[in-house]
Design an enzyme around this catalytic site. Structure first.
Site, PDB file in Angstrom:
ATOM      1  N   CYS A 154      56.673  54.105  74.160  1.00  0.00           N
ATOM      2  CA  CYS A 154      55.391  54.673  74.590  1.00  0.00           C
ATOM      3  C   CYS A 154      54.261  53.831  74.020  1.00  0.00           C
ATOM      4  O   CYS A 154      54.311  53.448  72.849  1.00  0.00           O
ATOM      5  CB  CYS A 154      55.289  56.104  74.073  1.00  0.00           C
ATOM      6  SG  CYS A 154      53.756  56.937  74.520  1.00  0.00           S
ATOM      7  N   LEU A 155      53.253  53.552  74.836  1.00  0.00           N
ATOM      8  CA  LEU A 155      52.103  52.771  74.365  1.00  0.00           C
ATOM      9  C   LEU A 155      51.447  53.433  73.159  1.00  0.00           C
ATOM     10  O   LEU A 155      50.866  52.765  72.314  1.00  0.00           O
ATOM     11  CB  LEU A 155      51.068  52.631  75.491  1.00  0.00           C
ATOM     12  CG  LEU A 155      51.506  51.838  76.725  1.00  0.00           C
ATOM     13  CD1 LEU A 155      50.440  51.919  77.805  1.00  0.00           C
ATOM     14  CD2 LEU A 155      51.800  50.385  76.367  1.00  0.00           C
ATOM     15  N   GLN A 171      46.062  59.212  76.674  1.00  0.00           N
ATOM     16  CA  GLN A 171      46.350  57.971  75.948  1.00  0.00           C
ATOM     17  C   GLN A 171      45.151  57.030  75.903  1.00  0.00           C
ATOM     18  O   GLN A 171      45.139  56.090  75.104  1.00  0.00           O
ATOM     19  CB  GLN A 171      47.540  57.240  76.584  1.00  0.00           C
ATOM     20  CG  GLN A 171      48.839  58.021  76.459  1.00  0.00           C
ATOM     21  CD  GLN A 171      49.998  57.215  77.002  1.00  0.00           C
ATOM     22  OE1 GLN A 171      50.254  57.232  78.192  1.00  0.00           O
ATOM     23  NE2 GLN A 171      50.682  56.480  76.135  1.00  0.00           N
ATOM     24  N   GLY A 198      53.679  53.274  82.751  1.00  0.00           N
ATOM     25  CA  GLY A 198      53.044  54.557  83.008  1.00  0.00           C
ATOM     26  C   GLY A 198      52.005  54.820  81.935  1.00  0.00           C
ATOM     27  O   GLY A 198      52.128  54.321  80.809  1.00  0.00           O
ATOM     28  N   HIS A 209      58.199  61.736  81.262  1.00  0.00           N
ATOM     29  CA  HIS A 209      57.570  61.203  80.045  1.00  0.00           C
ATOM     30  C   HIS A 209      56.043  61.306  80.145  1.00  0.00           C
ATOM     31  O   HIS A 209      55.388  61.775  79.213  1.00  0.00           O
ATOM     32  CB  HIS A 209      58.009  59.744  79.839  1.00  0.00           C
ATOM     33  CG  HIS A 209      57.338  59.047  78.685  1.00  0.00           C
ATOM     34  ND1 HIS A 209      58.020  58.563  77.597  1.00  0.00           N
ATOM     35  CD2 HIS A 209      56.025  58.753  78.457  1.00  0.00           C
ATOM     36  CE1 HIS A 209      57.157  58.013  76.744  1.00  0.00           C
ATOM     37  NE2 HIS A 209      55.940  58.101  77.254  1.00  0.00           N
ATOM     38  N   GLU A 210      55.499  60.870  81.294  1.00  0.00           N
ATOM     39  CA  GLU A 210      54.035  60.866  81.440  1.00  0.00           C
ATOM     40  C   GLU A 210      53.477  62.284  81.514  1.00  0.00           C
ATOM     41  O   GLU A 210      52.435  62.579  80.923  1.00  0.00           O
ATOM     42  CB  GLU A 210      53.604  60.063  82.672  1.00  0.00           C
ATOM     43  CG  GLU A 210      53.953  58.572  82.622  1.00  0.00           C
ATOM     44  CD  GLU A 210      53.530  57.886  81.333  1.00  0.00           C
ATOM     45  OE1 GLU A 210      52.500  58.275  80.753  1.00  0.00           O
ATOM     46  OE2 GLU A 210      54.245  56.978  80.888  1.00  0.00           O
ATOM     47  N   HIS A 213      52.935  63.972  78.305  1.00  0.00           N
ATOM     48  CA  HIS A 213      51.654  63.672  77.640  1.00  0.00           C
ATOM     49  C   HIS A 213      50.599  64.714  78.007  1.00  0.00           C
ATOM     50  O   HIS A 213      49.761  65.068  77.187  1.00  0.00           O
ATOM     51  CB  HIS A 213      51.129  62.295  78.064  1.00  0.00           C
ATOM     52  CG  HIS A 213      51.747  61.148  77.320  1.00  0.00           C
ATOM     53  ND1 HIS A 213      51.565  60.932  75.973  1.00  0.00           N
ATOM     54  CD2 HIS A 213      52.548  60.139  77.747  1.00  0.00           C
ATOM     55  CE1 HIS A 213      52.222  59.832  75.604  1.00  0.00           C
ATOM     56  NE2 HIS A 213      52.827  59.322  76.663  1.00  0.00           N
TER      57      HIS A 213
HETATM   58 NI    NI Z   1      53.997  57.598  76.631  1.00  0.00          NI
END
Ligand code: NI
Length: 190
Positions: free
Chosen positions: A99-100, A50, A45, A141-142, A145
Site C-alpha cells: 500500500c502506498l 491517501q 489503486g 483493498h481500496e 481505505h
Molecule cells: Ni492501500
C-alpha cells in the site's frame, strides 16, 4: 498536480469518509490529481484519504498487471461511493499486498474471491457488476481505505507483531520512500 501520500499513523487514514455528490467542490480536479499521484508513485489503486481527502473516491488502473492477468488489460476505474457485497460462498484467496500509505511493507492478505459492486463513475453514471479475481482484490483493498481499514489490519497477529517496529518507525516518520509523504502531525520532522 502530484499530491503527498498520507502514511500510516496519520489520522486522516482512520477518519470517516463522506459520500460524494455531483456538486462536490473541485471533484474533477481531485480525481485528476489522484490519477497523477498514483501514476507517479507507481501504484495500481489509490483512495482519496491517501491524499488527505476524506471522501468516498477511488481510482484504479490495473493495466500494468495485464502481463500476469490478461483480463486486466486497459482496466481503469473511477469509483465514487462504491458499495461492495462479498460473495460469502466463494473461496477466500491469499495473496501478497502492499500500500502506498504503508511503504516498504508487503504481507499476505486473505480476501474473498468474488464481490458484487455498485458504484458511480466520474460522470455520476451508475454501474453494477460482479467482479472476481485480482481486480476484486484491488477493489476490496481500496474500498477498505474508505472504511478506515488498511491491509495490515487484516494480517495474522504474528505477522503484525513482526512488523510492529517498522510501523512504529513509520508513525515517527522514519521510513525511506521515493515519493513525498505526510506523516502523523506530531512528528513532522523526518
Ligand atoms: Ni492501500
Amino acid at each position: 498536480m502530484i499530491l503527498p501520500i498520507y502514511v500510516y499513523g496519520h489520522p486522516v487514514l482512520r477518519s470517516a469518509n463522506a459520500d460524494v455528490t455531483p456538486d462536490y467542490p473541485g471533484l474533477q480536479e481531485l480525481i485528476e490529481n489522484m490519477k497523477e499521484t498514483m501514476y507517479y508513485t507507481q501504484g495500481i489503486g489509490i483512495a482519496a484519504p491517501q491524499v488527505g481527502v476524506n471522501a468516498r473516491i477511488v481510482y484504479i488502473d490495473v493495466d500494468p498487471l495485464a502481463e500476469d492477468f490478461p483480463e486486466l488489460k486497459d482496466c481503469r476505474m473511477v469509483l465514487i461511493n462504491p458499495e461492495i457485497t462479498v460473495d460469502e460462498s466463494a473461496p477466500e484467496v491469499t495473496r501478497e499486498e502492499g500500500c502506498l500509505s504503508v511503504p516498504g511493507i508487503h504481507e499476505n492478505v486473505q480476501r474473498h474471491e468474488k464481490i458484487h459492486i455498485h458504484w458511480l463513475d466520474e460522470n455520476f453514471r451508475e454501474h453494477d457488476e460482479d467482479i472476481e479475481g485480482y481486480l476484486s482484490r484491488v477493489i476490496q483493498h481500496e474500498c477498505d481505505h474508505l472504511d478506515k481499514t488498511l491491509f495490515i489490519d487484516r494480517i495474522s497477529p504474528i505477522r503484525k507483531q513482526l512488523i510492529r517496529g517498522k510501523l512504529n518507525n513509520m508513525v515517527k516518520g522514519k521510513v525511506s520512500c521515493n515519493y513525498r509523504c505526510k506523516f502523523a502531525p506530531h512528528n513532522r520532522k523526518r
